[in-house]
Design an enzyme around this catalytic site. Sequence first.
Site, PDB file in Angstrom:
ATOM      1  CB  SER A  52       5.224 -31.801   5.217  1.00  0.00           C
ATOM      2  OG  SER A  52       6.430 -31.144   4.921  1.00  0.00           O
TER       3      SER A  52
HETATM    4  N1  SAM Z   1       9.818 -33.200   1.936  1.00  0.00           N
HETATM    5  C1  SAM Z   1      10.212 -33.705   3.216  1.00  0.00           C
HETATM    6  C2  SAM Z   1       9.537 -34.993   3.574  1.00  0.00           C
HETATM    7  O1  SAM Z   1       8.715 -35.485   2.775  1.00  0.00           O
HETATM    8  O2  SAM Z   1       9.859 -35.541   4.628  1.00  0.00           O
HETATM    9  C3  SAM Z   1      10.033 -32.693   4.317  1.00  0.00           C
HETATM   10  C4  SAM Z   1      10.957 -31.561   4.174  1.00  0.00           C
HETATM   11  S1  SAM Z   1      11.408 -30.747   5.670  1.00  0.00           S
HETATM   12  C5  SAM Z   1       9.962 -29.866   6.050  1.00  0.00           C
HETATM   13  C6  SAM Z   1      12.534 -29.557   4.964  1.00  0.00           C
HETATM   14  C7  SAM Z   1      13.858 -30.144   4.534  1.00  0.00           C
HETATM   15  O3  SAM Z   1      14.538 -29.174   3.729  1.00  0.00           O
HETATM   16  C8  SAM Z   1      14.784 -30.491   5.680  1.00  0.00           C
HETATM   17  O4  SAM Z   1      15.186 -31.824   5.609  1.00  0.00           O
HETATM   18  C9  SAM Z   1      15.971 -29.523   5.471  1.00  0.00           C
HETATM   19  O5  SAM Z   1      17.217 -30.061   5.866  1.00  0.00           O
HETATM   20  C10 SAM Z   1      15.902 -29.304   3.979  1.00  0.00           C
HETATM   21  N2  SAM Z   1      16.591 -28.097   3.489  1.00  0.00           N
HETATM   22  C11 SAM Z   1      16.668 -26.865   4.057  1.00  0.00           C
HETATM   23  N3  SAM Z   1      17.374 -26.046   3.270  1.00  0.00           N
HETATM   24  C12 SAM Z   1      17.746 -26.761   2.174  1.00  0.00           C
HETATM   25  C13 SAM Z   1      18.484 -26.469   0.989  1.00  0.00           C
HETATM   26  N4  SAM Z   1      19.027 -25.263   0.740  1.00  0.00           N
HETATM   27  N5  SAM Z   1      18.655 -27.449   0.075  1.00  0.00           N
HETATM   28  C14 SAM Z   1      18.143 -28.688   0.282  1.00  0.00           C
HETATM   29  N6  SAM Z   1      17.453 -29.031   1.394  1.00  0.00           N
HETATM   30  C15 SAM Z   1      17.236 -28.076   2.308  1.00  0.00           C
END
Ligand code: SAM
Length: 204
Positions: A52
């Site tokens: 992000s």
């Molecule tokens: N917090 C992260 C960082 O600091 O880099 C960025 C997060 S990224 C915008 C969103 C993440 O959520 C992705 O890696 C995606 O694979 C994960 N994601 C999506 N659905 C999910 C779920 N049901 N449970 C866990 N992770 C999930």
Amino acid sequence: MVEHQIEARGIHNPRVLAVMRDIPRHVFIPHPYDQSAYDDNPLPIGNGQTISQPYIVALMTELLHPETSDNVLEIGAGSGYQAAILSRLVQRLTTIERIPSVTILARNNLKSLGIRNVEVIEGDGTQGYPPNAPYNGIMVTAATPEIPRTLIDQLTDGGLLVAPVGGRDVQQLVTLEKQGSIMIPQYHGWVRFVPLIGKHGWEN
Ligand code: SAM
């Protein structure tokens, strides 16, 4: 980055600003995007996922009101950057990631900075993580159509949840404060996140 993109845009919590200064963002970003690590943009981390934008990381962190004794859950570990920021502000952090190779990436990035109070779990974060509940704070870092009831159930009384809620393209950043059986919402503007995919999120 902190002075011009974060402090200047209204983030004032001194603990949040200090940790944003201390944690090197480039460690969490693959080459060649690491060259833009201190620009105020989300960047690719592989598997169609993103780290992000620094301002949004700082804003969501400030909105969670982290305290040193807190037990916190993050959903969407991604690169592990948000987890690294939170790890310095709370006692214990659990972070969940649904993509196996991204889970390993987050674990390795956190390990490379010697961070030890974060547990990185592979799984569907829409179901929370009951073994480490209840949580003083829950941060969802992927876009959800609505806030899953399972997550609210895993919050302490007085706990805070922050999440991007809305459609697949654009969402409102929402905080919910749990006061007994009542949830008090506040809205903090429009954001754009990758989708939360799982049992209580989007189907794919
Ligand atoms: N917090 C992260 C960082 O600091 O880099 C960025 C997060 S990224 C915008 C969103 C993440 O959520 C992705 O890696 C995606 O694979 C994960 N994601 C999506 N659905 C999910 C779920 N049901 N449970 C866990 N992770 C999930």
